[in-house]
Motif scaffolding. Structure first.
Motif, PDB file in Angstrom:
ATOM      1  N   GLY A 142       0.835  -1.209   0.034  1.00  0.00           N
ATOM      2  CA  GLY A 142      -0.048   0.140  -0.075  1.00  0.00           C
ATOM      3  C   GLY A 142       0.860   1.234  -0.099  1.00  0.00           C
ATOM      4  N   PRO A 143       1.742   1.581   1.060  1.00  0.00           N
ATOM      5  CA  PRO A 143       2.287   2.822   1.019  1.00  0.00           C
ATOM      6  C   PRO A 143       3.129   2.769  -0.355  1.00  0.00           C
ATOM      7  N   GLN A 176       1.032   4.095  -2.956  1.00  0.00           N
ATOM      8  CA  GLN A 176       0.800   5.691  -2.852  1.00  0.00           C
ATOM      9  C   GLN A 176       1.892   6.327  -3.161  1.00  0.00           C
ATOM     10  N   VAL A 177       2.922   6.218  -2.574  1.00  0.00           N
ATOM     11  CA  VAL A 177       4.319   7.084  -3.004  1.00  0.00           C
ATOM     12  C   VAL A 177       4.621   6.938  -4.295  1.00  0.00           C
ATOM     13  N   GLY A 225       1.231   6.959  -6.893  1.00  0.00           N
ATOM     14  CA  GLY A 225       0.153   7.805  -6.362  1.00  0.00           C
ATOM     15  C   GLY A 225      -1.267   6.999  -6.783  1.00  0.00           C
ATOM     16  N   PRO A 285      -4.389   5.019  -4.680  1.00  0.00           N
ATOM     17  CA  PRO A 285      -4.697   4.557  -3.468  1.00  0.00           C
ATOM     18  C   PRO A 285      -4.731   3.051  -3.418  1.00  0.00           C
ATOM     19  N   ILE A 286      -4.780   2.598  -2.137  1.00  0.00           N
ATOM     20  CA  ILE A 286      -4.486   1.219  -1.997  1.00  0.00           C
ATOM     21  C   ILE A 286      -5.442   0.429  -2.168  1.00  0.00           C
ATOM     22  N   GLY A 294     -10.668   7.567  -5.174  1.00  0.00           N
ATOM     23  CA  GLY A 294      -9.288   8.149  -4.795  1.00  0.00           C
ATOM     24  C   GLY A 294      -8.372   8.464  -6.154  1.00  0.00           C
ATOM     25  N   THR A 295      -9.057   8.551  -7.027  1.00  0.00           N
ATOM     26  CA  THR A 295      -8.446   8.645  -8.517  1.00  0.00           C
ATOM     27  C   THR A 295      -9.330   9.590  -9.123  1.00  0.00           C
TER      28      THR A 295
END
Lengths: 453, 434
Positions: free
Chosen positions: A405-406, A409-410, A413, A415-416, B238-239
């Motif tokens: 997940g992280p 995200q990073v 870009g 969402p998980i 979220g997108t």
């Protein structure tokens, strides 16, 4: 291959293996036999239907025939279905990523003048997402040091720990014909009791950890006992009672966190004091890696569940009751006792999943202590076909997806939540092998319909 | 003997010697539980409130035909009288059991009202200017029950044909999502309202595909579809919706008060002053109640759910009926999902249904697989949520978390046999294979 197999008179795929055809059978029995039967057929052993098929044409066997039948065995194996199910899920996930990508939409605006832009934008979106997932979950090749490279995989194993425990508990339930949705509540209650032992009692090192782990198991077991006894005594459907108990557990925890005894000194947030370090699982590879002893306890639990279900009388009873409660009752087994025991054991294992959280990664009680492990564990148990080894691998796979997940995200870009999509698609596809075969145009084995979760 | 048969219908078949005592215990269970609840009410709400305090109730609005003034009652006396009434009802129920008489459905309803009144009197005691808003409470109950009613109707339609629909949660969420997106894109909430059932029907189609065509365990598919819908909607939230804020706006649907009827005190604002979705809910319950039990379609659907082989023998297409019902059920739940976004004037939020679908599932079982029962159970849950909110406003002596548990505990008691035996459609959950 023996002569029998090549014999043209070999009967067609045995229709008799149709274990679930009778519509008149009691609902429970049919449900569970579908679960159990599906997992039984899920092995790689060539079934009579598969080998019988190669001889059906009745032609003399040549070398190329042999090769073809081997190819056929490969294409009909359920391992291939699992792999293709994962591939198909990643493809659909990729389509979703493309649809959601802003860059793709921008480049689509001038698709006809410069189509290459859109194609490369699509490729970028998908590849960055999946490489971020891989880096975040298994092996980070970009890291400077060896520890940085393997850290993602260590994270994955840590994340897999609660999933293994809870998945094992649910797996026992599925094989015993109980559809327990209550792992979430059992994790919460387990973590709550374990946390109380952890920060209210101050015991010597070693003993403290053991008592805290037992507290977690006890909390989950109590929360499993309630639906078990209700099912055994009143016939209350466990799907409903466990769902309700999930909400009750969450609200109960929220209430406890408003009490002074559960308030962390100097904090306004609803969170408990941090547990004594003597009650926490020690970190196995030192402080730099999050992996704690709980993972190995989980592996040991997997072995224990295997022994219980495959080697003990009790496990045989559980499976018998799951396959056919009426027959088990006739054979002198107590269905009620089996129901209660299965739920208690499943609850205790889910409670131990709570220990993976509260004594492992998050040593302070909050309402988010169970994250979504209880629900993820359902998909883990289904993917692992309720077998301990399968559950361990499924938990590591889904633990990896969660751990990525992280990075997702990073680096990408995104969402998980895309992980949830891939995860649920995998389970859906694996549950329906005919669909996967249809999508990839694979030949249909004769005993096709039996291979269903 | 008939009692034994009745008792063994609902539960898993038990060996017959165990049945007799179980049946006897079952007959006494209702009066005993009612008695215990009434006693608790008497002790906690009646004797637990202070003697000198008063509670004020307000029931009417200025726009009504005539207004009823806010009235004030002595807290302790009110709570005691209400509790004693509840106790009397419990005693009557015990007497009815000893005479082997059946009590009507009114008894638990009146009992519930009495205990609730005691609770409200106790909670509102000594709050000075803060009134207990009875009309507001009941209006809240009706509005909050909307997604539950649609969700449980969806369950009824699916399960009567033999398909277990655990995916109600996912269908609600999909409906909420598409309603918000389509409504925002077109700028018209009513177009969003039309889009919502489409999203639910799509989830229903997937459920039908996997359960009817591929014979996958129905509960498994339902659980997994819920995760899938949460994943897809949260990911797009979220997108796509993050990048295009104009696709996710706060839209609202105007209230459409019904002339004359909406002016009646209490009943008017509670039942006849809502937006279109609430009226659609009334229509859905009414139409389905009639269709399911009085029409040829309903008879066929129930035949497919009870005994598919027999239905097939007389020429009913079992699997086609199941597919159609599952899609129809999905559409109903999807329409209910519109409640969360366009009908409440809110934008879509991640996982905004928050378990409503599961409560709807419980409401359907509590309502014994009937549209009218599902309505009653859903309104009960809606009332519990509204009560929690109301007590939160006036500052309740009970922690709100414990109050929030109440509907779930009631459900457990209910499925454990307090409300009587609920028997699901016999062929539920079993794929039909020719």
């Amino acid at each position: 291959m023996s002569d029998d197999d090549k014999n043209p008179t070999t009967p067609k795929a045995p229709q008799g293996s149709d274990v679930t055809s009778s519509a008149d059978r009691p609902k429970k029995a049919a449900e569970s036999s579908v679960l159990v039967g599906g997992s039984d057929d899920g092995g790689d052993a060539p079934t009579p239907g598969v080998t019988g098929e190669s001889g059906e044409g009745g032609e003399p066997t040549t070398r190329s025939e042999d090769a073809r039948s081997m190819l056929r065995q490969i294409t009909e194996s359920s391992t291939l279905v699992v792999i293709l199910a994962i591939v198909a899920s990643l493809i659909i996930g990729g389509i979703l990523i493309i649809l959601a990508s802003e860059e793709v939409r921008t480049t689509a605006g001038y698709f006809f003048s410069r189509p290459g832009d859109m194609l490369s934008a699509m490729w970028n979106a998908v590849s960055s997402a999946y490489s971020a997932m891989w880096n975040g979950a298994f092996f980070n090749a970009d890291a400077d040091s060896f520890s940085g490279m393997i850290r993602p995989f260590i994270n994955t194993l840590t994340m897999a720990t609660p999933l293994i425990f809870a998945g094992l508990g649910l797996g026992i339930g599925f094989r015993a014909g109980l559809f327990n949705i209550g792992a979430q509540g059992q994790i919460i209650m387990g973590a709550t009791l374990g946390a109380m032992v952890g920060f209210m009692w101050h015991l010597p090192p070693g003993l403290h950890l053991i008592v805290a782990v037992l507290g977690c198991a006890l909390g989950g077991a109590i929360w499993g006992f309630i639906p078990g006894i209700l099912k055994a005594k009143t016939g209350a459907h466990e799907v409903i009672t466990t769902i309700m108990l999930n909400y009750i557990a969450l609200n109960f925890l929220a209430y406890l966190l408003t009490l002074d005894a559960f308030q962390r000194p100097g904090s306004d947030n609803p969170q408990s004091p941090i547990l004594d370090s003597s009650s926490q699982y020690p970190q196995v590879f030192g402080a730099q890696y999050p992996l704690h002893l709980g993972f190995f306890v989980a592996l040991f639990a997997a072995w224990g569940v295997w022994w219980l279900m495959e080697r003990s009388t009790l496990g045989f009873q559980f499976r018998a009751v799951g396959a056919n409660p009426s027959a088990s009752r006739t054979a002198g087994m107590s269905v009620a006792k089996s129901t209660v025991l299965v739920m208690v054991i499943a609850g205790a294992l889910a409670g131990l999943a709570g220990s993976g959280q509260i004594l492992g990664t998050q040593p302070s009680l909050t309402t988010g202590i169970a994250a979504s492990f209880g629900f993820d564990a359902i998909t883990v148990a289904l993917l692992g076909r309720s077998r301990p080894l399968g559950i361990v691998f499924a938990a590591i796979l889904f633990g990896g997806l969660k751990a990525s997940g992280p990075a997702l995200q990073v680096q990408a870009g995104l969402p998980i939540d895309i992980v949830l999509v891939v995860q649920s698609l995998i389970v859906l596809f694996i549950a329906a092998p005919p669909l996967v075969r249809f999508l990839f145009r694979l030949p249909t084995p004769k005993n096709e319909k039996e291979v269903a979760v | 003997m008939s009692a034994v048969v009745e008792a063994s219908q609902g539960t898993a078949p038990e060996p017959s010697p165990e049945d007799a005592p179980v049946t006897a215990a079952k007959r006494w269970r209702t009066p005993i539980i009612l008695g215990v609840v009434a006693l608790v009410s008497l002790i906690v709400f009646g004797l637990g409130s202070k003697a000198g305090e008063t509670t004020s109730f307000s029931i009417s609005r200025a726009s009504d035909f005539f207004t009823v003034d806010t009235f004030t009652l002595p807290t302790r006396t009110t709570a005691i009288v209400a509790s004693l009434l509840a106790l009397a009802l419990a005693a009557y129920s015990a007497w009815a059991v000893s005479q082997s008489r059946k009590t009507g459905w009114w008894l638990p309803v009146v009992f519930g009202i009495a205990v609730m009144f005691a609770l409200l009197a106790w909670a509102g005691g000594g709050r000075g200017a803060t009134d207990i808003q009875i009309t507001g409470l009941l209006t809240g109950a009706v509005v909050l029950s909307v997604p539950l009613v649609f969700g449980s109707l969806s369950g009824v339609v699916c399960e009567r044909s033999g398909i277990i629909n655990i995916a109600i949660e996912g269908q609600l969420l999909a409906g909420a999502f598409l309603a918000a997106v389509v409504g925002s894109a077109t700028g018209n909430p009513y177009i969003g309202l039309i889009a919502a059932p489409v999203a639910g029907a799509l989830v229903g189609m997937l459920l039908a595909l996997f359960t009817v065509k591929y014979w996958v365990n129905q509960i498994v598919v339902g659980v997994v579809l819920n995760v899938l819908v949460i994943g897809v909607t949260s990911f797009l939230f979220g997108t796509l919706l993050r990048d295009n804020a104009n696709l996710n706006q706060n839209l609202g649907m105007a209230d459409l008060p019904i002339p004359l009827l909406s002016k009646i005190p209490i009943i008017g604002p509670v039942l006849f002053d809502h937006n279109l979705l609430v009226y659609l809910m009334y229509a859905a319950v009414g139409v389905l109640s009639v269709m399911l039990f009085k029409s040829r379609w309903g008879l066929r659907v129930r035949a497919v759910g009870e005994h598919p082989t027999a239905a097939d023998t007389v020429g009913i297409k079992v699997n086609r009926t199941r597919v159609r019902n599952t899609i129809l059920g999905g559409a109903l739940a999807g329409l209910g999902g519109a409640f969360f976004t366009v009908a409440s004037g809110l934008a879509f939020g991640k996982e905004m249904t928050a378990g409503t679908g599961f409560i709807a599932l419980a409401a359907m079982i509590l309502g014994r697989w009937r549209p009218s029962g599902a309505l009653a159970a859903s309104v009960m849950f809606g009332f519990a949520i509204a009560l929690k909110d109301q007590l939160g406003i006036i500052g309740s002596p009970i922690p709100s978390q414990l109050l929030a548990m109440l509907p779930y505990i009631v459900t457990i008691f209910a499925v454990a046999g307090l409300v009587g035996h609920a028997r699901p459609p016999a062929a539920e959950g079993i794929p039909y294979k020719k």
